[in-house]
Design an enzyme around this catalytic site. Structure first.
Site, PDB file in Angstrom:
ATOM      1  N   ASP A  34      -7.429 -18.987  24.686  1.00 48.87           N
ATOM      2  CA  ASP A  34      -6.758 -17.708  24.942  1.00 48.87           C
ATOM      3  C   ASP A  34      -6.588 -17.507  26.435  1.00 48.87           C
ATOM      4  OD1 ASP A  34      -6.899 -17.361  22.312  1.00 48.87           O
ATOM      5  OD2 ASP A  34      -8.140 -15.535  22.339  1.00 48.87           O
ATOM      6  N   ASP A  36      -6.346 -19.775  28.904  1.00 43.46           N
ATOM      7  CA  ASP A  36      -5.251 -20.578  29.447  1.00 43.46           C
ATOM      8  C   ASP A  36      -3.910 -19.997  29.056  1.00 43.46           C
ATOM      9  OD1 ASP A  36      -6.569 -22.396  30.811  1.00 43.46           O
ATOM     10  OD2 ASP A  36      -6.341 -24.054  29.395  1.00 43.46           O
ATOM     11  N   PHE A  37      -3.860 -19.548  27.800  1.00 36.63           N
ATOM     12  CA  PHE A  37      -2.607 -18.999  27.295  1.00 36.63           C
ATOM     13  C   PHE A  37      -2.178 -17.806  28.152  1.00 36.63           C
ATOM     14  CE2 PHE A  37       0.159 -16.466  24.713  1.00 36.63           C
ATOM     15  CZ  PHE A  37       0.930 -17.408  24.035  1.00 36.63           C
ATOM     16  N   SER A  83      16.772  -6.387  -4.921  1.00 36.19           N
ATOM     17  CA  SER A  83      15.377  -6.099  -5.292  1.00 36.19           C
ATOM     18  C   SER A  83      15.035  -6.900  -6.544  1.00 36.19           C
ATOM     19  CB  SER A  83      15.190  -4.611  -5.509  1.00 36.19           C
ATOM     20  OG  SER A  83      16.068  -4.198  -6.508  1.00 36.19           O
ATOM     21  N   GLU A 119       4.693 -16.894  -6.641  1.00 39.93           N
ATOM     22  CA  GLU A 119       4.291 -16.549  -5.270  1.00 39.93           C
ATOM     23  C   GLU A 119       3.585 -15.208  -5.285  1.00 39.93           C
ATOM     24  OE1 GLU A 119       7.817 -16.292  -2.889  1.00 39.93           O
ATOM     25  OE2 GLU A 119       8.244 -18.421  -3.164  1.00 39.93           O
ATOM     26  N   LYS A 121       3.224 -11.379  -4.217  1.00 42.22           N
ATOM     27  CA  LYS A 121       4.175 -10.330  -3.834  1.00 42.22           C
ATOM     28  C   LYS A 121       3.517  -9.529  -2.717  1.00 42.22           C
ATOM     29  CE  LYS A 121       7.386  -7.002  -5.845  1.00 42.22           C
ATOM     30  NZ  LYS A 121       7.392  -6.080  -4.741  1.00 42.22           N
ATOM     31  N   ASP A 123       2.722  -6.947   0.060  1.00 45.96           N
ATOM     32  CA  ASP A 123       3.042  -5.526   0.088  1.00 45.96           C
ATOM     33  C   ASP A 123       3.338  -5.111   1.523  1.00 45.96           C
ATOM     34  OD1 ASP A 123       3.497  -3.078  -0.903  1.00 45.96           O
ATOM     35  OD2 ASP A 123       1.397  -2.554  -1.261  1.00 45.96           O
ATOM     36  N   ARG A 142      15.618  -4.417   5.471  1.00 44.72           N
ATOM     37  CA  ARG A 142      16.351  -4.418   4.214  1.00 44.72           C
ATOM     38  C   ARG A 142      17.371  -3.279   4.148  1.00 44.72           C
ATOM     39  NH1 ARG A 142      15.840  -2.333  -0.984  1.00 44.72           N
ATOM     40  NH2 ARG A 142      16.683  -3.649  -2.501  1.00 44.72           N
ATOM     41  N   GLU A 178       8.298 -11.202   4.263  1.00 41.83           N
ATOM     42  CA  GLU A 178       7.698  -9.876   4.247  1.00 41.83           C
ATOM     43  C   GLU A 178       6.808  -9.729   5.479  1.00 41.83           C
ATOM     44  OE1 GLU A 178       8.715  -8.134   1.667  1.00 41.83           O
ATOM     45  OE2 GLU A 178       7.257  -6.533   1.276  1.00 41.83           O
ATOM     46  N   TYR A 230       9.587 -15.949   2.252  1.00 41.57           N
ATOM     47  CA  TYR A 230       9.774 -16.178   0.815  1.00 41.57           C
ATOM     48  C   TYR A 230      11.179 -16.577   0.406  1.00 41.57           C
ATOM     49  CZ  TYR A 230      11.089 -11.199   0.804  1.00 41.57           C
ATOM     50  OH  TYR A 230      11.655  -9.994   1.065  1.00 41.57           O
ATOM     51  N   LYS A 297       9.891 -17.079  -9.738  1.00 47.00           N
ATOM     52  CA  LYS A 297      11.278 -17.463  -9.487  1.00 47.00           C
ATOM     53  C   LYS A 297      11.594 -18.747 -10.228  1.00 47.00           C
ATOM     54  CE  LYS A 297      10.825 -15.579  -4.871  1.00 47.00           C
ATOM     55  NZ  LYS A 297      10.619 -15.791  -3.455  1.00 47.00           N
ATOM     56  N   LYS A 321       3.789  -6.787 -11.723  1.00 39.59           N
ATOM     57  CA  LYS A 321       3.030  -5.859 -10.879  1.00 39.59           C
ATOM     58  C   LYS A 321       1.642  -5.625 -11.455  1.00 39.59           C
ATOM     59  CE  LYS A 321       5.444  -2.853  -8.572  1.00 39.59           C
ATOM     60  NZ  LYS A 321       5.758  -2.545  -7.187  1.00 39.59           N
ATOM     61  N   CYS A 415      -4.104  28.219  12.579  1.00 46.68           N
ATOM     62  CA  CYS A 415      -5.340  27.463  12.411  1.00 46.68           C
ATOM     63  C   CYS A 415      -6.278  28.179  11.438  1.00 46.68           C
ATOM     64  CB  CYS A 415      -6.029  27.287  13.772  1.00 46.68           C
ATOM     65  SG  CYS A 415      -7.613  26.449  13.644  1.00 46.68           S
ATOM     66  N   CYS A 418      -9.489  29.321  13.699  1.00 43.90           N
ATOM     67  CA  CYS A 418      -9.476  30.256  14.828  1.00 43.90           C
ATOM     68  C   CYS A 418      -8.191  31.087  14.885  1.00 43.90           C
ATOM     69  CB  CYS A 418      -9.676  29.496  16.145  1.00 43.90           C
ATOM     70  SG  CYS A 418      -8.223  28.574  16.657  1.00 43.90           S
ATOM     71  N   CYS A 433      -3.964  22.396  16.415  1.00 39.88           N
ATOM     72  CA  CYS A 433      -4.387  23.702  16.898  1.00 39.88           C
ATOM     73  C   CYS A 433      -4.579  23.562  18.409  1.00 39.88           C
ATOM     74  CB  CYS A 433      -5.695  24.124  16.236  1.00 39.88           C
ATOM     75  SG  CYS A 433      -6.475  25.496  17.122  1.00 39.88           S
ATOM     76  N   CYS A 439     -11.736  26.903  19.628  1.00 42.46           N
ATOM     77  CA  CYS A 439     -11.673  26.666  18.182  1.00 42.46           C
ATOM     78  C   CYS A 439     -12.954  25.939  17.740  1.00 42.46           C
ATOM     79  CB  CYS A 439     -10.426  25.837  17.882  1.00 42.46           C
ATOM     80  SG  CYS A 439     -10.231  25.439  16.138  1.00 42.46           S
TER      81      CYS A 439
HETATM   82  S1  IVH Z   1      11.895 -12.576  -3.428  1.00 36.84           S
HETATM   83  C1  IVH Z   1      16.337 -11.330  -4.472  1.00 36.84           C
HETATM   84  N1  IVH Z   1       9.386 -13.031  -2.981  1.00 36.84           N
HETATM   85  O1  IVH Z   1       9.455  -7.459  -2.963  1.00 36.84           O
HETATM   86  C2  IVH Z   1      14.970 -10.864  -4.285  1.00 36.84           C
HETATM   87  N2  IVH Z   1      10.184 -10.844  -2.622  1.00 36.84           N
HETATM   88  O2  IVH Z   1      10.613  -5.846  -5.098  1.00 36.84           O
HETATM   89  C3  IVH Z   1      14.283 -11.645  -3.256  1.00 36.84           C
HETATM   90  N3  IVH Z   1       8.495  -9.282  -1.800  1.00 36.84           N
HETATM   91  O3  IVH Z   1      12.448  -6.698  -1.354  1.00 36.84           O
HETATM   92  C4  IVH Z   1      12.910 -11.212  -3.117  1.00 36.84           C
HETATM   93  N4  IVH Z   1       6.834 -10.719  -1.736  1.00 36.84           N
HETATM   94  O4  IVH Z   1      10.430  -7.188   0.106  1.00 36.84           O
HETATM   95  C5  IVH Z   1      10.360 -12.113  -2.985  1.00 36.84           C
HETATM   96  N5  IVH Z   1       7.172 -13.621  -2.601  1.00 36.84           N
HETATM   97  C6  IVH Z   1       8.144 -12.699  -2.590  1.00 36.84           C
HETATM   98  C7  IVH Z   1       7.916 -11.372  -2.183  1.00 36.84           C
HETATM   99  C8  IVH Z   1       8.970 -10.469  -2.226  1.00 36.84           C
HETATM  100  C9  IVH Z   1       7.197  -9.474  -1.516  1.00 36.84           C
HETATM  101  C10 IVH Z   1       9.191  -7.986  -1.692  1.00 36.84           C
HETATM  102  C11 IVH Z   1      10.510  -8.054  -0.995  1.00 36.84           C
HETATM  103  C12 IVH Z   1      11.516  -7.525  -1.964  1.00 36.84           C
HETATM  104  C13 IVH Z   1      10.657  -6.747  -2.906  1.00 36.84           C
HETATM  105  C14 IVH Z   1      11.319  -6.674  -4.260  1.00 36.84           C
END
Ligand code: IVH
Length: 677
Positions: A34, A36-37, A83, A119, A121, A123, A142, A178, A230, A297, A321, A415, A418, A433, A439
């Site tokens: 770190d 050196d960086f 989505s 994969e 998902k 968040d 997006r 993401e 992704y 997928k 989910k 508040c 107070c 406040c 207070c």
């Molecule tokens: S594929 C055409 N892969 O989930 C759709 N999405 O509910 C391509 N997300 O908008 C999305 N992990 O923001 C894909 N491994 C993953 C993901 C992922 C999180 C999110 C992404 C998307 C939302 C859809």
């Protein structure tokens, strides 16, 4: 240096730092320290300032941020950002998979032989990052799926996103992924905010999203966002399957999920998919970031094409989910808490309800905007959920159960403690406040902060006693603690000789608490533990710090405008000046000790340590101090970035396993002492 030499040096340094970044943030193994960086980065920054004509558009100095974007451009996506349809059960996955075979089989002889990719998902927030000739040229959120906001300057500060691709990349490609807040970074940010009396953030996802839209990219840079890829989009498809494209993207230097830790897996059928889903249902709680499900997928591009899209989402992908623990209960009342800095936090008081094994009575509401967004009415039936956070949150209102004639929750204007009129500063979500000095919770809060374990650590004095002392008019500021007498205290209810002596001893002992902790204890806004240490080490005495000008303060490493201004404001206030003078008179440590000055070295500069277990000759706090005194950094939890695990007796097995998995060097107490001697 001639301009030719400068140009060459700038190019060399940029390449070297880009390589180090990739090793560190994508491959999790770094060859450059770190220290050196930072040194090289500083050199590059200086050179770029002197010879701006040679600065590369994708210079690693862009990672540091600092560009202020007034407003984000809205840009149309080259490929719409769609989505995903959600599912919640094995049956739904089975239906989806049967339909895939039907659709493909009906239209296309090549039919049944295709695979799936599972994969995580993640968040967080979706991002599309476009590279031209290997250079990152823009990053877009997006938005509504058709158009999004251009947040390139901010995205460039995320170290796991390469500014330049390497290897055999296509001329033009957009990668999608993401952006998320790693949990340790999120917790550290909230701890820091707590320390400086700022309201904490509700959850990592919203904070990631808010961070990405900040105007000042240097703040974004400081927060440690991460990104996982992704999807890969290019005029000509990359490879023949999704999995192949992800592997290719990895070879260009992008951070992609790996089969090794099972972040991605090719499956043959529903059984394989369910196995992946079930595995992560248990394991997801051990991940260093939050996921809200699994994405499945169809792997082969030609089958994806056959399946096509609905209006909103691809037919070839689906989300599974995980269910968050959820319960429905009645909102009885909203009450308001006033914090040490005057920040108002609304709290939902609920009809007690059982949720994931505990009874929930209260939920935090954060601020007025959130109440409005939920359109809360008193008496509403609300959904409460327990996510990764400790305090449950209200996620929705069950409108069908709303009582007729009920009215929306009216946010308070004054508040509750107070009665001062509340203020809301421009651009801030929180109400405050303003009655700092009068207070009660602010008065008490400042004293509570002062006596806290990580500040003056005053034994024999707790929050309840502070309340009592303030109410009886014996103290108004933390300075007054040092004037308390035996005679005053023994008069109080619940106080016997022993408790009085304890309290007075505790106050006396606090006079030897080192300077940096006194500085933290003062409760200067934005001056948390780390900043207090930085300031104490730099200025060495409170007197010097008090005399510092804004221009001096911002030159101190990691001290920005906001902190610097807050320090100036604090000492510019007459009342604070008098208070500090009194503390000096009582004999508090307002300068570094000789020992601290003499024993400080930079032997551990650039190294980070995690301490675990118990030790023979030193307490953990002593070891932490030694690390800091020698220029090293203490970190709370293990990551690929940790330099050493300082290992004592009885260390937990999971930590040990993690350290082994991450191949972190482990050293004993003695080895550590040798390191600094
Ligand atoms: S594929 C055409 N892969 O989930 C759709 N999405 O509910 C391509 N997300 O908008 C999305 N992990 O923001 C894909 N491994 C993953 C993901 C992922 C999180 C999110 C992404 C998307 C939302 C859809």
């Amino acid at each position: 240096m001639t301009s030719q030499e400068a140009q060459k040096k700038i190019e060399e340094l940029s390449a070297e730092l880009n390589r180090a970044n990739h090793q560190y943030y994508v491959l999790s193994n770094s060859e450059m320290s770190d220290f050196d960086f930072d040194l090289k980065l500083k050199l590059l920054q200086d050179l770029e300032q002197q010879f701006p004509q040679f600065a590369l558009s994708n210079s690693p100095t862009k990672r540091v941020g600092g560009d202020i974007t007034k407003k984000f451009n809205v840009i149309k996506h080259d490929y719409p950002m769609m989505s995903l349809a959600n599912t919640y059960s094995k049956e739904e996955i089975e239906d989806w998979e049967t339909r895939n075979h039907k659709l493909v089989g009906a239209e296309d002889l090549f039919g049944a032989n295709f695979t799936y990719v599972c994969e995580l998902k993640y968040d967080g927030v979706a991002i599309g990052v476009k590279y031209q000739n290997g250079n990152l040229v823009r990053a877009v959120t997006r938005g509504d799926g058709e158009k999004g906001e251009e947040v390139t300057a901010n995205v460039k500060t995320i170290r796991s996103i390469p500014l330049q691709l390497h290897g055999n990349f296509p001329d033009e490609v957009e990668v999608r992924g993401e952006i998320f807040f790693p949990l340790d970074k999120f917790e550290a940010l909230n701890r820091e905010r707590e320390d400086i009396g700022e309201p904490t953030f509700a959850n990592p996802r919203n904070t990631a999203s808010g961070t990405l839209k900040m105007q000042d990219s240097s703040v974004v840079a400081s927060r440690g966002l991460d990104c996982m890829l992704y999807g890969v989009y290019a005029p000509k498809p990359i490879g023949s399957s999704h999995f192949e494209s992800v592997e290719m993207a990895q070879s260009w230097g992008l951070k992609t999920p790996s089969t090794e830790n099972r972040f991605i897996e090719v499956c043959q059928d529903v059984n394989g998919i369910m196995d992946f889903i079930n595995y992560w249902d248990k394991e997801r709680h051990n991940l260093p970031f939050e996921i809200d499900g699994i994405v499945i997928k169809v792997n082969e591009y030609n089958v994806q094409q056959d399946l096509g899209f609905t209006a909103k989402s691809p037919r070839w992908a689906i989300a599974y989910k995980y269910k968050a623990a959820d319960a429905i209960t009645e909102l009885l009342e909203v009450t308001y808490q006033v914090g040490r800095t005057g920040a108002i936090t609304p709290v939902a008081n609920l009809e007690p309800v059982l949720l994931a094994g505990t009874t929930v009575r209260r939920a935090s509401l954060h601020n007025a905007d959130q109440i409005e967004k939920l359109d809360l009415h008193v008496g509403d039936f609300v959904h409460v959920e327990k996510g990764g956070e400790i305090i449950p949150k209200i996620t929705a209102v069950d409108i069908s159960k709303r009582k007729t004639g009920s009215s929306p929750v009216q946010y308070i204007t004054h508040c509750p403690e107070c009665t001062s009129a509340l203020v809301r500063r421009e651009g801030e979500a929180q109400h405050y406040c303003p009655n700092e000095m009068g207070c009660p919770p602010q008065i008490k809060g400042r004293i509570d902060h002062f006596i806290g374990r990580r500040a003056m650590d005053i034994d024999g004095l707790g929050s309840e006693t502070v309340d009592l002392l303030v109410e009886k008019g014996l103290i108004e500021t933390y300075g007054d603690l040092y004037e308390l007498t035996y005679e005053q205290l023994i008069e109080l209810d619940r106080f016997a000789e022993k408790s009085v002596t304890n309290l007075l001893n505790g106050v006396e002992q606090s006079k030897s608490i080192p300077f940096e902790r006194v500085l933290f204890a003062l409760g200067i806004r934005f001056v948390g533990e780390t900043v207090a240490k930085k300031l104490a080490r730099h200025y060495k005495t409170l007197e010097a710090l008090q005399a510092a000008k804004l221009e001096d303060l911002i030159l101190v490493d990691e001290i920005g405008d906001r902190i610097a201004q807050s320090v100036i404001d604090f000492f510019g206030n007459e009342k604070n000046k008098l208070l500090v003078e009194r503390l000096e008179k009582y004999g508090l440590q307002l300068r570094l000790s000789e020992d601290q000055i003499q024993n400080s070295t930079q032997k551990l500069a650039g190294l980070s340590f995690v301490i675990s277990g118990v030790f023979e000759n030193h307490s953990r706090d002593e070891l932490k101090n030694l690390i800091e005194q020698n220029g090293g950094k203490n970190v709370g939890s293990l990551s690929a970035k940790t330099s050493y695990l300082l290992r004592g007796e009885n260390m937990g097995p999971s930590k040990l396993a993690k350290a082994e998995a991450l191949q972190i060097k482990m050293i004993s107490e003695n080895e550590f002492i040798n390191l600094i001697q």
